[in-house]
Design a protein around this motif. Structure first.
Motif, mmCIF file in Angstrom:
data_model
loop_
_atom_site.group_PDB
_atom_site.id
_atom_site.type_symbol
_atom_site.label_atom_id
_atom_site.label_comp_id
_atom_site.label_asym_id
_atom_site.label_seq_id
_atom_site.Cartn_x
_atom_site.Cartn_y
_atom_site.Cartn_z
ATOM 1 N N GLY A 17 0.810 -1.212 0.000
ATOM 2 C CA GLY A 17 0.000 0.000 0.000
ATOM 3 C C GLY A 17 0.842 1.259 0.000
ATOM 4 O O GLY A 17 0.540 2.220 -0.716
ATOM 5 N N THR A 18 1.887 1.264 0.795
ATOM 6 C CA THR A 18 2.705 2.467 0.890
ATOM 7 C C THR A 18 3.328 2.796 -0.460
ATOM 8 O O THR A 18 3.352 3.963 -0.875
ATOM 9 C CB THR A 18 3.799 2.262 1.966
ATOM 10 O OG1 THR A 18 3.138 1.991 3.208
ATOM 11 C CG2 THR A 18 4.681 3.482 2.107
ATOM 12 N N HIS A 72 -3.964 7.298 5.675
ATOM 13 C CA HIS A 72 -2.821 6.517 6.138
ATOM 14 C C HIS A 72 -1.529 7.355 6.081
ATOM 15 O O HIS A 72 -1.348 8.169 5.168
ATOM 16 C CB HIS A 72 -2.668 5.258 5.259
ATOM 17 C CG HIS A 72 -1.719 4.273 5.837
ATOM 18 N ND1 HIS A 72 -0.358 4.318 5.593
ATOM 19 C CD2 HIS A 72 -1.913 3.235 6.684
ATOM 20 C CE1 HIS A 72 0.225 3.340 6.253
ATOM 21 N NE2 HIS A 72 -0.687 2.663 6.919
ATOM 22 N N ASP A 97 -7.809 5.838 -1.568
ATOM 23 C CA ASP A 97 -6.976 4.831 -0.929
ATOM 24 C C ASP A 97 -7.873 3.678 -0.486
ATOM 25 O O ASP A 97 -8.503 3.733 0.570
ATOM 26 C CB ASP A 97 -6.231 5.424 0.272
ATOM 27 C CG ASP A 97 -5.434 4.349 0.998
ATOM 28 O OD1 ASP A 97 -5.274 3.247 0.422
ATOM 29 O OD2 ASP A 97 -4.981 4.594 2.129
ATOM 30 N N HIS A 107 -2.312 -7.929 -0.821
ATOM 31 C CA HIS A 107 -1.806 -8.634 0.372
ATOM 32 C C HIS A 107 -2.614 -8.304 1.645
ATOM 33 O O HIS A 107 -2.220 -8.692 2.731
ATOM 34 C CB HIS A 107 -0.295 -8.433 0.561
ATOM 35 C CG HIS A 107 0.163 -7.056 0.935
ATOM 36 N ND1 HIS A 107 1.475 -6.667 0.782
ATOM 37 C CD2 HIS A 107 -0.454 -5.984 1.448
ATOM 38 C CE1 HIS A 107 1.631 -5.423 1.200
ATOM 39 N NE2 HIS A 107 0.474 -4.989 1.609
ATOM 40 N N LYS A 108 -3.731 -7.628 1.475
ATOM 41 C CA LYS A 108 -4.658 -7.469 2.612
ATOM 42 C C LYS A 108 -5.853 -8.396 2.337
ATOM 43 O O LYS A 108 -5.716 -9.605 2.431
ATOM 44 C CB LYS A 108 -5.039 -5.991 2.784
ATOM 45 C CG LYS A 108 -3.828 -5.132 3.227
ATOM 46 C CD LYS A 108 -4.209 -3.746 3.648
ATOM 47 C CE LYS A 108 -3.071 -3.007 4.312
ATOM 48 N NZ LYS A 108 -1.969 -2.608 3.424
ATOM 49 N N TYR A 163 0.947 1.131 15.242
ATOM 50 C CA TYR A 163 1.094 -0.212 14.682
ATOM 51 C C TYR A 163 2.301 -0.345 13.755
ATOM 52 O O TYR A 163 2.602 -1.410 13.287
ATOM 53 C CB TYR A 163 -0.195 -0.663 13.985
ATOM 54 C CG TYR A 163 -0.356 -0.214 12.539
ATOM 55 C CD1 TYR A 163 -0.133 -1.115 11.490
ATOM 56 C CD2 TYR A 163 -0.728 1.078 12.217
ATOM 57 C CE1 TYR A 163 -0.292 -0.712 10.168
ATOM 58 C CE2 TYR A 163 -0.887 1.481 10.907
ATOM 59 C CZ TYR A 163 -0.669 0.591 9.883
ATOM 60 O OH TYR A 163 -0.822 0.979 8.592
#
Ligand SMILES: Cc1ncc(COP(=O)(O)O)c(C=O)c1O
Length: 417
Positions: free
Chosen positions: A102-103, A135, A208, A244-245, A409
């Motif tokens: 995501g980043t 985010h 996002d 990947h989520k 986190y």
């Protein structure tokens, strides 16, 4: 860590020794397989998928997607994934690429906006406007790219105040951002209003959907109410959506997608002013690990709509059960109006840090936020909802003083000298 300072090994260790050492080191790691983890890993509850992923990961362990001419299989998979993602998010005819997460997808979308406004309007030091709940990857991208980051407040419902957002736009604004949903509260921002503000100013709008991109389409098909957020909303120009989520592949796979077929061109970095020949790269990374790409491709094709729908139903049922457990405890409240499977548990009367400590002691791993405890629900959680509810009730009824674990986190561990 009570490890002695590292010295470089004179001799290699045996494989058995190293595997034992890894087992010992990993003893302190989060046990996501038990399902008592709420972020970091999205447990799909699927042994067959896990075996396929291990096989695919092994097959592509050493391959490198940097040079597409050497790996036509990876080019095929990347294009196939982008095509499937565009179809899923109602953006046929668009463009995009895979990234490592995501980043990186957000970084690439912000970079694209910067490059776009420079090309279109000659503005080389733009700004972007995001909700305060966006985010931190946006703040990070702005920091790296020397872009001004402006944040608009969110209301009590957890959604950005679009009027406040519009008031932050000026002639140097390249991009407006909304989340679908945001990480802290799981709420979807008013994307149609954000996109309309972008259209009015002739600028870009990024959604996002790192969290929701691979879940909300199934949520909608299950008949759940879903606020408009994807390419069906006019004015949405790009979307980030992490495989990947809630796409359930292993780490290292996200998509960055554009409505416009040419827009992805802004991601390309081409360079030939060195002795090594033309160097071309579409992501921030140079060498691109192939295993996450192949794993993502195999995962999507293994599950198909049928598989994703079944997992979404598990996530929905688990979310409902968790939330019912929270609502059964009068001292607790769910923050805002979460739209999906991510939410915060807060309280006006109970020290949620102390509640989190009791939950930690019982093996749950709840991330602390400023306002309470954070939950990110996975398919596997459907097996654990009763236990969670009773542990939470016990924790609220009988906790000590908070051990003062900080909210957060991400990572703050480094190594110096
Ligand atoms: C809404 C949202 N955007 C972006 C990210 C960043 O994703 P990654 O950690 O894969 O870089 C996350 C991570 O949880 C997220 O929740």
């Amino acid at each position: 860590m009570d490890e002695p300072a590292a010295t470089f090994p004179e001799e290699g260790a045996s494989a058995d020794e190293l595997l034992d050492r890894i087992d010992a080191l990993a003893g302190g790691d989060i046990d996501w397989r038990s399902g008592r983890a709420f972020s970091l890993v999205y447990h799909p509850d699927d042994e067959a998928l896990h075996h396929l992923q291990e096989a695919v990961g092994r097959r592509y362990l050493h391959e490198n997607a940097l040079n597409p001419f050497k790996y036509p299989s990876l080019v095929h998979m990347e294009q196939d994934i982008v095509g499937m993602a565009l179809a899923l998010l109602h953006g046929p005819g668009g463009s995009g690429s895979l990234s490592s997460g995501g980043t990186e997808s957000i970084f690439l979308a912000v970079h694209t906006a910067r490059s776009w406004i420079e090309q279109r309007r000659g503005i080389d030091r733009p700004n972007i406007v995001t909700p305060a709940t966006a985010h931190p990857a946006f703040a990070k991208a702005c920091h790296y790219l020397r872009i001004e980051h402006r944040t608009a407040p969110v209301g009590a419902d957890g959604r950005v105040d679009v009027e406040a957002m519009a008031a932050l736009i000026d002639d140097r604004t390249a991009l407006l951002v909304g989340s679908a949903p945001c990480y802290p509260f799981g709420t979807i921002d008013p994307i149609p209003a954000i996109a309309a503000a972008a259209v009015e100013r002739g600028i870009l709008c990024h959604v996002d959907a790192c969290l929701g991109g691979w879940l909300l389409p199934w949520w909608e098909r299950l008949g759940e109410p879903v606020r408009p957020w994807d390419f069906r909303v006019e004015g949405v120009t790009s979307i980030s959506a992490d495989i990947h989520k809630y796409g359930y592949t292993y780490k290292g796979a996200s998509t960055v997608l554009y409505r416009d077929a040419d827009m992805v061109q802004h991601q390309w970095f081409l360079y030939d002013d060195w002795p090594g020949g033309l160097y071309g790269s579409i992501t921030a990374a140079g060498t691109r690990p192939a295993a996450p790409m192949a794993g993502a491709w195999a995962t999507i094709r293994f599950l198909g709509a049928e598989g994703y729908l079944a997992k979404a139903a598990m996530v929905r049922d688990a979310t409902r059960a968790f939330q019912a457990g929270v609502r059964a405890i009068p001292e607790l409240a769910i923050t805002g109006e979460p739209d999906m499977s991510v939410f915060e548990i807060g309280s006006a009367t109970v020290d949620m840090g102390a509640v989190g400590d009791v939950m930690d002691d019982r093996g749950w791993n709840l991330d602390r936020q400023q306002g309470g405890l954070h939950l990110m629900v996975s398919p596997y959680h459907v097996h654990l909802t009763d236990q969670f509810g009773s542990d939470l009730a016990d924790a609220v009824a009988g906790h000590g003083a908070s051990r003062g674990k900080a909210a957060g986190y991400g990572g703050i561990v480094g190594h110096e000298g």
